[in-house]
Scaffold this motif. Sequence first.
Motif: not given
Length: 190
Positions: A32, A80-82, A17-18, A102, A74, A76
């Motif tokens: 990433e 699940r995407q960063r 996870t982020a 981030d 990064t 967010t």
Amino acid sequence: MPARLPEWLTPPEDGYTAEDLDRISDLPAHTELIDGSLVFASSRPAFHMVVIDELKSALRSQAPEDFVVMREMTVTLARRQRPEPDLSVITRATFQGLDHGDLLVAGVVLVVEVVSRESEIRDRERKPRLYAAAGIPDYWLVENEAGEPVVHAHELGPDGTYRPAAVHRGRLKTSRPFPLDIDLAGLTRV
């Protein structure tokens, strides 16, 4: 005795996870998170690095006071995407509220990816979908065409996907996300 491998090489069953990116202390720089998987940056060609540096300077010099240009930070987008865009333009209010490693997607108005061989599929296909789904208004994809940077500008459409807005060769002149006039040919003359 063989060296012990880091525990993070074996992902959790449902992926990372982020928040995990902040908890794992020994991750390589510029890691990433795409679709719950860790993505590691390889060394980048000189063209890639020069274009990022010069484009960042050009954007900063023309950005109004209420915008900040960030490099390789990064963002967010979802649990699940960063991803880590090469460049991001954010609102100053977002910048002043930063207290972690981030960016929060709500303040991002433009993301820029400079394509290299290692990242071309992510930069051309997966990342634009993720950025669009997160509502980032503008996306630039910078390609190397015979040693010259070419910017493919995309705008978020009403359907929530990016649509091509312009292709800039030699000179980038646009009003999005703010008025810009950049000599693209001059970016690689260092």
